[in-house]
Design an enzyme around this catalytic site. Structure first.
Site, PDB file in Angstrom:
ATOM      1  N   HIS A   1       0.841  -1.195   0.000  1.00  0.00           N
ATOM      2  CA  HIS A   1       0.000   0.000   0.000  1.00  0.00           C
ATOM      3  C   HIS A   1       0.879   1.250   0.000  1.00  0.00           C
ATOM      4  CE1 HIS A   1      -3.075   2.890   1.225  1.00  0.00           C
ATOM      5  NE2 HIS A   1      -3.979   1.971   0.933  1.00  0.00           N
TER       6      HIS A   1
ATOM      7  N   ALA B   1     -11.042   5.026  -6.537  1.00  0.00           N
ATOM      8  CA  ALA B   1     -11.216   3.589  -6.447  1.00  0.00           C
ATOM      9  C   ALA B   1     -12.419   3.220  -7.300  1.00  0.00           C
ATOM     10  CB  ALA B   1     -11.439   3.173  -4.998  1.00  0.00           C
TER      11      ALA B   1
ATOM     12  N   LYS C   1     -20.397  -1.315 -14.341  1.00  0.00           N
ATOM     13  CA  LYS C   1     -19.300  -0.610 -15.002  1.00  0.00           C
ATOM     14  C   LYS C   1     -18.096  -0.490 -14.076  1.00  0.00           C
ATOM     15  CE  LYS C   1     -22.409   2.062 -17.961  1.00  0.00           C
ATOM     16  NZ  LYS C   1     -22.860   3.418 -18.380  1.00  0.00           N
TER      17      LYS C   1
ATOM     18  N   ASP D   1      -8.166  10.715  -9.148  1.00  0.00           N
ATOM     19  CA  ASP D   1      -7.728   9.635  -8.258  1.00  0.00           C
ATOM     20  C   ASP D   1      -8.981   8.970  -7.720  1.00  0.00           C
ATOM     21  OD1 ASP D   1      -6.823   7.986  -6.222  1.00  0.00           O
ATOM     22  OD2 ASP D   1      -5.351   9.414  -5.478  1.00  0.00           O
TER      23      ASP D   1
END
Length: 258
Positions: A134, A194, A244, A192
């Site tokens: 990470h 997730a 998606k 940026d």
């Protein structure tokens, strides 16, 4: 790379309490904690800066709350305190870097610095990284490329946190990615994200603060919607944009996981 837009940041505390600290105080605390765990001074400075910058950007999920998570990984041997990356392939615009399970931020900075240098020489620089961990906020590193006059792209896979579309068992990570591009006299364009409705760390922040999470973020182990962050952590986080987001997460795993 100190990009702090404000002199202080709020940090989540137990029981719904938030406390405001000067950024330099947070940075010093994080730096000293990592030095005590065996990180070299420059590496401790880098990791501290990435975490405090995340809080300053308003991303507590990747901020100083992770000091203790990284510390636990070092103490258990899952992550080496002294990072010794090794170049396995050096083919001009292409390279492969082995992080040897070192500190993710240190490996990511080495990879991005090299990618920028390669792009300057060859027009494009692509660095694949293996055996790392990470590394905090992805745009901390893609912004390096934008500030150097390049377009930066970074993708990574992650530990299972999300079920395949229509499922309820964790099989795939949030697999975040980031793009940064220079914008002339203006600040760089930064993306940026997730591929889940929210970063998994945001559920931990909500649990720590004693707050509910929005509907649509997570389901429990039986596939039922929940607003309880602890239940969501035990269950699975939902993809952004339905199928998606799941498809993009799989694609990022293809780019990063192989």
């Amino acid at each position: 790379m100190r990009l702090w837009p404000a002199p202080a940041a709020t940090v989540a505390g137990a029981g719904g309490v938030t406390v405001t600290f000067p950024l330099e105080r947070l940075r010093t605390f994080a730096h000293d904690a990592y030095r005590a765990l065996g990180l070299p001074d420059a590496d401790a400075t880098l990791v501290a800066d990435t975490l405090v910058q995340a809080d300053a950007w308003g991303h507590a999920s990747h901020g100083v709350m992770r000091i203790f998570w990284y510390g636990a990984r070092i103490e258990t041997g899952a992550m080496a305190a002294v990072t010794t990356p090794e170049w396995l392939t050096d083919a001009g615009g292409l390279a492969v870097l082995d992080g040897h399970d070192g500190v993710g931020q240190v490996v990511a900075e080495r990879a991005m610095t090299s990618a920028i240098e390669r792009a300057k020489r060859h027009g494009i620089g692509a660095v694949a990284v293996r055996a790392s961990g990470h590394f905090g906020t992805a745009m901390y590193f893609t912004r390096m490329a934008a500030e150097a006059g390049c377009i930066g792209f970074l993708s990574t896979n992650a530990s299972p946190a999300m079920a395949p579309w229509g499922g309820r068992e964790k099989r795939i990570g949030t697999n975040p990615w980031s793009v940064a591009a220079p914008a002339g006299a203006y600040p760089p364009m930064l993306l940026d994200l997730a591929n889940t409705a929210a970063a998994r760390g945001k559920l931990y922040v909500a649990r720590q603060r004693g707050e509910a999470i929005p509907e649509g973020w997570a389901i429990d182990e039986r596939g039922r919607a929940t607003t309880d962050p602890a239940v969501g952590i035990a269950g699975t986080i939902l993809p952004m944009a339905g199928h998606k987001g799941y498809a993009i997460a799989v694609t990022m795993d293809v780019l990063s996981g192989v």
